[in-house]
Design a protein around this motif. Sequence first.
Motif, PDB file in Angstrom:
ATOM      1  N   MET A 170       1.026  -1.221   0.051  1.00 10.14           N
ATOM      2  CA  MET A 170       0.061  -0.030   0.030  1.00 10.14           C
ATOM      3  C   MET A 170       0.959   1.278   0.037  1.00 10.14           C
ATOM      4  O   MET A 170       0.441   2.079  -0.560  1.00 10.14           O
ATOM      5  N   THR A 171       1.931   1.374   0.871  1.00  6.79           N
ATOM      6  CA  THR A 171       2.913   2.370   0.840  1.00  6.79           C
ATOM      7  C   THR A 171       3.607   2.727  -0.617  1.00  6.79           C
ATOM      8  O   THR A 171       3.630   3.676  -0.961  1.00  6.79           O
ATOM      9  N   CYS A 172       4.018   1.432  -1.182  1.00  4.07           N
ATOM     10  CA  CYS A 172       4.349   1.787  -2.704  1.00  4.07           C
ATOM     11  C   CYS A 172       3.342   2.213  -3.621  1.00  4.07           C
ATOM     12  O   CYS A 172       3.655   3.075  -4.537  1.00  4.07           O
ATOM     13  N   ALA A 173       2.045   1.785  -3.452  1.00  3.33           N
ATOM     14  CA  ALA A 173       0.982   2.100  -4.283  1.00  3.33           C
ATOM     15  C   ALA A 173       0.875   3.758  -4.137  1.00  3.33           C
ATOM     16  O   ALA A 173       0.854   4.237  -5.117  1.00  3.33           O
ATOM     17  N   LEU A 174       0.970   4.002  -3.018  1.00  2.11           N
ATOM     18  CA  LEU A 174       0.486   5.617  -2.506  1.00  2.11           C
ATOM     19  C   LEU A 174       1.749   6.339  -3.234  1.00  2.11           C
ATOM     20  O   LEU A 174       1.430   7.497  -3.503  1.00  2.11           O
ATOM     21  N   LEU A 175       3.061   5.964  -2.935  1.00  4.63           N
ATOM     22  CA  LEU A 175       4.116   6.644  -3.286  1.00  4.63           C
ATOM     23  C   LEU A 175       4.156   6.724  -4.836  1.00  4.63           C
ATOM     24  O   LEU A 175       4.485   7.890  -5.471  1.00  4.63           O
ATOM     25  N   GLU A 176       3.759   5.613  -5.633  1.00  5.92           N
ATOM     26  CA  GLU A 176       3.568   5.624  -7.182  1.00  5.92           C
ATOM     27  C   GLU A 176       2.579   6.653  -7.470  1.00  5.92           C
ATOM     28  O   GLU A 176       2.797   7.472  -8.551  1.00  5.92           O
ATOM     29  N   TYR A 177       1.479   6.770  -6.681  1.00  5.97           N
ATOM     30  CA  TYR A 177       0.299   7.635  -6.878  1.00  5.97           C
ATOM     31  C   TYR A 177       0.869   9.136  -6.899  1.00  5.97           C
ATOM     32  O   TYR A 177       0.547   9.875  -7.732  1.00  5.97           O
ATOM     33  N   ALA A 178       1.503   9.383  -5.976  1.00  7.13           N
ATOM     34  CA  ALA A 178       2.036  10.727  -5.523  1.00  7.13           C
ATOM     35  C   ALA A 178       3.115  11.145  -6.715  1.00  7.13           C
ATOM     36  O   ALA A 178       3.067  12.346  -7.108  1.00  7.13           O
ATOM     37  N   ILE A 179       4.055  10.182  -6.865  1.00 10.52           N
ATOM     38  CA  ILE A 179       4.890  10.778  -8.014  1.00 10.52           C
ATOM     39  C   ILE A 179       4.547  10.827  -9.299  1.00 10.52           C
ATOM     40  O   ILE A 179       4.589  11.862 -10.063  1.00 10.52           O
ATOM     41  N   GLU A 180       3.353   9.973  -9.688  1.00 10.38           N
ATOM     42  CA  GLU A 180       2.802  10.131 -11.041  1.00 10.38           C
ATOM     43  C   GLU A 180       2.014  11.364 -10.886  1.00 10.38           C
ATOM     44  O   GLU A 180       2.063  12.293 -11.992  1.00 10.38           O
ATOM     45  N   SER A 181       1.332  11.856  -9.827  1.00  7.32           N
ATOM     46  CA  SER A 181       0.574  13.081  -9.824  1.00  7.32           C
ATOM     47  C   SER A 181       1.613  14.376 -10.039  1.00  7.32           C
ATOM     48  O   SER A 181       1.077  15.242 -10.335  1.00  7.32           O
ATOM     49  N   LEU A 182       2.476  14.160  -9.505  1.00  5.53           N
ATOM     50  CA  LEU A 182       3.532  15.288  -9.333  1.00  5.53           C
ATOM     51  C   LEU A 182       4.253  15.489 -10.859  1.00  5.53           C
ATOM     52  O   LEU A 182       4.385  16.399 -11.288  1.00  5.53           O
ATOM     53  N   LEU A 183       4.578  14.375 -11.529  1.00  9.08           N
ATOM     54  CA  LEU A 183       5.137  14.316 -12.738  1.00  9.08           C
ATOM     55  C   LEU A 183       4.230  14.308 -13.992  1.00  9.08           C
ATOM     56  O   LEU A 183       4.935  15.014 -14.931  1.00  9.08           O
ATOM     57  N   PHE A 184       2.990  13.851 -13.858  1.00  9.27           N
ATOM     58  CA  PHE A 184       2.144  13.838 -14.855  1.00  9.27           C
ATOM     59  C   PHE A 184       0.782  13.742 -14.365  1.00  9.27           C
ATOM     60  O   PHE A 184      -0.167  13.211 -14.302  1.00  9.27           O
ATOM     61  N   PRO A 185       0.531  15.322 -14.041  1.00  8.80           N
ATOM     62  CA  PRO A 185      -0.778  15.679 -13.191  1.00  8.80           C
ATOM     63  C   PRO A 185      -2.082  15.400 -14.192  1.00  8.80           C
ATOM     64  O   PRO A 185      -3.113  15.295 -13.693  1.00  8.80           O
ATOM     65  N   SER A 186      -1.628  15.588 -15.219  1.00  9.49           N
ATOM     66  CA  SER A 186      -2.573  15.745 -16.319  1.00  9.49           C
ATOM     67  C   SER A 186      -3.449  14.098 -16.443  1.00  9.49           C
ATOM     68  O   SER A 186      -4.580  14.028 -16.657  1.00  9.49           O
ATOM     69  N   LEU A 187      -2.567  13.391 -16.174  1.00 13.25           N
ATOM     70  CA  LEU A 187      -3.127  11.779 -16.111  1.00 13.25           C
ATOM     71  C   LEU A 187      -4.374  11.662 -15.287  1.00 13.25           C
ATOM     72  O   LEU A 187      -4.859  10.863 -15.341  1.00 13.25           O
ATOM     73  N   LYS A 188      -4.075  12.327 -14.219  1.00 10.05           N
ATOM     74  CA  LYS A 188      -5.037  12.375 -12.865  1.00 10.05           C
ATOM     75  C   LYS A 188      -6.309  13.250 -13.144  1.00 10.05           C
ATOM     76  O   LYS A 188      -7.175  12.984 -12.245  1.00 10.05           O
ATOM     77  N   GLU A 189      -6.441  13.724 -14.162  1.00  8.56           N
ATOM     78  CA  GLU A 189      -7.616  14.492 -14.630  1.00  8.56           C
ATOM     79  C   GLU A 189      -8.793  13.561 -15.249  1.00  8.56           C
ATOM     80  O   GLU A 189      -9.740  14.036 -15.501  1.00  8.56           O
ATOM     81  N   HIS A 190      -8.506  12.475 -15.640  1.00  6.39           N
ATOM     82  CA  HIS A 190      -9.202  11.703 -16.479  1.00  6.39           C
ATOM     83  C   HIS A 190     -10.251  10.949 -15.321  1.00  6.39           C
ATOM     84  O   HIS A 190     -10.004   9.813 -14.905  1.00  6.39           O
ATOM     85  N   TRP A 191     -11.249  11.920 -14.834  1.00  4.78           N
ATOM     86  CA  TRP A 191     -12.081  11.243 -13.482  1.00  4.78           C
ATOM     87  C   TRP A 191     -12.828   9.967 -14.037  1.00  4.78           C
ATOM     88  O   TRP A 191     -13.240   9.401 -13.268  1.00  4.78           O
ATOM     89  N   TRP A 192     -13.180  10.051 -15.270  1.00  3.70           N
ATOM     90  CA  TRP A 192     -14.146   8.750 -15.559  1.00  3.70           C
ATOM     91  C   TRP A 192     -13.132   7.527 -15.496  1.00  3.70           C
ATOM     92  O   TRP A 192     -13.712   6.609 -15.218  1.00  3.70           O
ATOM     93  N   VAL A 193     -11.836   7.461 -15.546  1.00  4.28           N
ATOM     94  CA  VAL A 193     -11.280   6.513 -15.292  1.00  4.28           C
ATOM     95  C   VAL A 193     -11.304   5.959 -14.041  1.00  4.28           C
ATOM     96  O   VAL A 193     -11.516   4.735 -13.719  1.00  4.28           O
ATOM     97  N   SER A 194     -11.098   6.707 -13.053  1.00  3.94           N
ATOM     98  CA  SER A 194     -11.171   6.401 -11.442  1.00  3.94           C
ATOM     99  C   SER A 194     -12.701   6.311 -11.352  1.00  3.94           C
ATOM    100  O   SER A 194     -12.933   5.196 -10.495  1.00  3.94           O
TER     101      SER A 194
END
Length: 121
Positions: A51-75
């Motif tokens: 879970m820690t690795c998953a949250l870390l991956e999510y945080a890094i992805e959010s910082l480096l590629f924030p536009s990827l997290k804007e696809h609300w329909w995927v989540s």
Amino acid sequence: MTSTASWQVLGFLVAVIFFHSSEYMLAIFFHGRSNVTLSSLLISKNYVIAMTCALLEYAIESLLFPSLKEHWWVSSIGLLMVLFGEFIRKAAVLTAGQSFTHMIRRNHEDDHELITHGIYR
């Protein structure tokens, strides 16, 4: 972190907390408080690491590629999948009732019943 990403993390945390607390409460309901240990929360050292690795991956992805997290329909699709899986899991636990346990058994116990109805049909 964008507002969409924040909602995604919040939704993830709510889903995880609901899953673990409901598993624990169902175990207590069917087996009694004195027969249920904290292992029924289904949280282990390896789980915490994952879970820690998953949250870390999510945080890094959010910082480096924030536009990827804007696809609300995927989540949203992911959340529907989680809800469907949770529904199936809880139906299985409720159907098995007293026969359900988080502990893997290798030998047959006299009070155990093979469930062949409901979701196990």
